[in-house]
Design an enzyme around this catalytic site. Structure first.
Site, PDB file in Angstrom:
ATOM      1  N   ASP A 137      46.199  43.391 -26.233  1.00 36.99           N
ATOM      2  CA  ASP A 137      45.782  42.102 -27.300  1.00 36.99           C
ATOM      3  C   ASP A 137      44.730  41.099 -26.608  1.00 36.99           C
ATOM      4  O   ASP A 137      45.282  40.842 -25.590  1.00 36.99           O
ATOM      5  CB  ASP A 137      46.837  42.016 -28.532  1.00 36.99           C
ATOM      6  N   ASP A 138      43.961  40.983 -27.527  1.00 42.17           N
ATOM      7  CA  ASP A 138      43.085  39.683 -27.195  1.00 42.17           C
ATOM      8  C   ASP A 138      42.587  39.281 -26.132  1.00 42.17           C
ATOM      9  O   ASP A 138      42.071  38.300 -25.261  1.00 42.17           O
ATOM     10  CB  ASP A 138      44.247  38.120 -26.898  1.00 42.17           C
ATOM     11  N   HIS A 163      40.794  43.514 -33.410  1.00 41.54           N
ATOM     12  CA  HIS A 163      42.039  43.069 -33.591  1.00 41.54           C
ATOM     13  C   HIS A 163      41.461  41.464 -33.617  1.00 41.54           C
ATOM     14  O   HIS A 163      41.736  40.318 -33.779  1.00 41.54           O
ATOM     15  CB  HIS A 163      42.405  42.046 -32.124  1.00 41.54           C
ATOM     16  N   HIS A 202      39.715  36.130 -33.526  1.00 41.23           N
ATOM     17  CA  HIS A 202      41.961  35.901 -34.226  1.00 41.23           C
ATOM     18  C   HIS A 202      42.009  34.902 -35.313  1.00 41.23           C
ATOM     19  O   HIS A 202      43.087  34.400 -35.209  1.00 41.23           O
ATOM     20  CB  HIS A 202      42.205  35.233 -32.360  1.00 41.23           C
ATOM     21  N   HIS A 240      50.114  42.353 -24.193  1.00 40.98           N
ATOM     22  CA  HIS A 240      48.595  41.456 -24.166  1.00 40.98           C
ATOM     23  C   HIS A 240      48.033  41.862 -22.526  1.00 40.98           C
ATOM     24  O   HIS A 240      48.407  41.235 -21.214  1.00 40.98           O
ATOM     25  CB  HIS A 240      49.145  39.898 -24.688  1.00 40.98           C
TER      26      HIS A 240
END
Length: 533
Positions: free
Chosen positions: A343-344, A394, A398, A495
């Site tokens: 993620d991210d 995602h 965010h 991540h």
């Protein structure tokens, strides 16, 4: 000699005039000249006998007529309705009372005539003297003469008696008829027993009094608005379970009246069938697990009705949408596969280092990217595509702003949709292809309303079975241990962006060879979903 004075002349004892002689041989028998007609008493007796005979004959005739009428009445009554029988019985009673009154008056009239005849006979048998003329000294002896019989005028009296009888009978019949039409009766009105009388003894009377208010229906537009007040179907009235339009009919005791208001009518219309997506689908969530499959609601089939008079429209649902179903589950596969997720990203240095480790271990992974970071790391995104990794969103930023950077459920429906759409657009801008509709929402925060809002945009929302908690920088060994303890079908969360991810890189580089030695291979989410089928 003493003198005697008289009103008619002076008489003296010394007078030589002879005294008048009065014939009093039979004082009870008046003098009757030769050829005189019968006495009035005899005439009265003969006339009385004739009248008596006539009265008897009339009474006999009336009795016969009454008997015939009663026979005819009984025959007719057997064919009459209860209402007609009641009315006929009442009229028969009135006629009988009138006849009795007539007979009583006739009897009294006959008795009166008999008394008058007896008085006349008595008068005619009395002697009546005829006095000498005044001043007539030559008059002979006095004689009694029978007084002439009085002329009797009985016909007007009979007519008057008959007139009285007719008036009395008419008054009795009229009063009875008024009572018959106006006296109180009990009826059933719309299921309730009520007493009515006078002017309310008809349906029209009930309407005029406001006891019932039959109301016609309205003529409506297709959308239910009124085009014409009272332009619909008229009210219906039933009397004893039979519909009637005769509102003047006399209501009788025991009648059952049912008044039903008229129904509405609707204008003619045209119709068109369409399929549409529901604006907001109902949500049914079932099961548990890291994989949240979202079954988009089916389209609704609707009819659009357009009024020919009003031009207004109305939409009717012909086939409802199946609604939105979210099925939660874990991957169930006989193969030893693990899904690695990051993620991210993309993120400077870290994303490319992870791509290198994956390539060294012949591993595939799924990258859940932040849309606004893609434009500055296009090379990393292109490497993902070329290596066969799955690129998903995602969200765009965010869930920053109203989502407080972590929870999309805090955002409005339009903001939620915007986060997903812009994330898709950022991926497509680099890869040239539509982004996968598999998403991961920030923090895994989602609820039924969010599923409903995004139902037309996503096919699955992915959580995890193993959380390495690398975002908290627990140390390389902690991250390593969590990775190597994963089992078949697990989804591992890591991540590649959002901060210093050097611990994640070191742990991954150490763990993947160990898992490979255990016989595990590494697949994308789409590949895992296929295995799960």
């Amino acid at each position: 000699m003493t003198e005697h004075n008289d009103e008619q002349g002076a008489w003296s004892a010394s007078s030589n005039r002879p005294r008048p002689r009065i014939n009093i041989a039979d004082p009870l028998q008046p003098v009757q000249p030769q050829g005189a007609r019968p006495a009035a008493g005899e005439q009265s007796s003969q006339a009385q006998s004739a009248r008596t005979q006539a009265i008897r004959q009339e009474a006999t005739r009336q009795a016969q007529a009454q008997a015939q009428a009663q026979v005819a009445h009984r025959q007719a009554a057997s064919q009459q309705t209860p209402e007609q029988q009641s009315r006929a019985a009442y009229q028969q009673a009135q006629a009988t009372r009138a006849q009795q009154t007539y007979q009583q008056q006739a009897a009294r009239a006959q008795a009166s005539r008999q008394q008058q005849g007896q008085a006349a006979n008595a008068y005619q048998t009395q002697p009546h003297a005829s006095y000498p003329n005044q001043g007539n000294s030559q008059a002979g002896p006095r004689q009694y003469k029978q007084a002439p019989a009085r002329k009797k005028r009985r016909a007007p009296k009979v007519i008057a008696a008959l007139a009285i009888v007719l008036v009395v009978a008419g008054a009795a019949a009229g009063g009875g008829w008024w009572w018959y039409n106006n006296h109180a009766v009990e009826v059933t009105l719309n299921g309730s027993t009520t007493t009515i009388e006078g002017s309310q003894r008809s349906i029209q009377g009930l309407i005029d009094a406001g006891t019932v208010t039959p109301t016609a229906g309205n003529h409506l537009a297709i959308d239910g608005s009124v085009i014409q007040q009272g332009g619909g179907n008229t009210a219906t009235v039933k009397l004893n379970n039979a519909e009637t339009s005769d509102f003047s009919k006399l209501l009788m005791d025991g009648d059952d009246i049912e008044v039903t208001n008229g129904t509405d009518t609707t204008e003619e219309y045209t119709e068109e069938t369409k399929e549409t997506k529901p604006a907001k689908a109902s949500v049914k969530v079932k099961g548990t697990g890291a994989i949240h499959k979202v079954s988009a609601p089916s389209k609704e089939t609707v009819k659009v009705l357009t009024g020919k008079e009003s031009g207004k429209t109305k939409t009717e649902v012909v086939k409802k949408s199946s609604g939105l179903t979210v099925t939660k589950c874990n991957a169930s596969t006989s193969k030893k596969v693990i899904a690695l997720t990051f993620d991210d990203g993309p993120w400077p240095t870290t994303t490319d280092e992870i791509l290198d480790i994956l390539a060294e271990n012949d591993a595939k992974a799924t990258f859940f990217t932040i849309g606004k970071q893609i434009a500055s790391h296009t090379s990393s995104v292109k490497r993902m595509k070329e290596a066969g990794h799955q690129i998903c969103t995602h969200t765009y930023d965010h869930a920053s702003g109203s989502g407080r950077g972590v929870n999309i459920t805090y955002m409005s429906a339009s903001e939620q949709k915007k986060e997903i759409k812009k994330g898709y657009e950022a991926i497509k801008a680099v890869t040239g292809e539509d982004a996968s509709t598999v998403v991961r929402l920030p923090g895994g925060n989602v609820n039924e309303e969010t599923y409903s809002n995004l139902s037309n945009l996503i096919s699955a929302e992915i959580n995890w079975n193993v959380d390495t908690e690398d975002w908290s920088r627990p140390g390389v060994d902690a991250i390593y241990n969590r990775i190597v303890n994963a089992s078949s079908g697990n989804i591992i969360l890591m991540h590649d962006g959002g901060g210093d991810r050097s611990q994640t890189v070191a742990a991954l580089k150490k763990a993947l060879p160990v898992l490979k030695e255990k016989g595990y291979s590494f697949v994308t989410i789409d590949e895992l979903l296929k295995e799960n089928q």
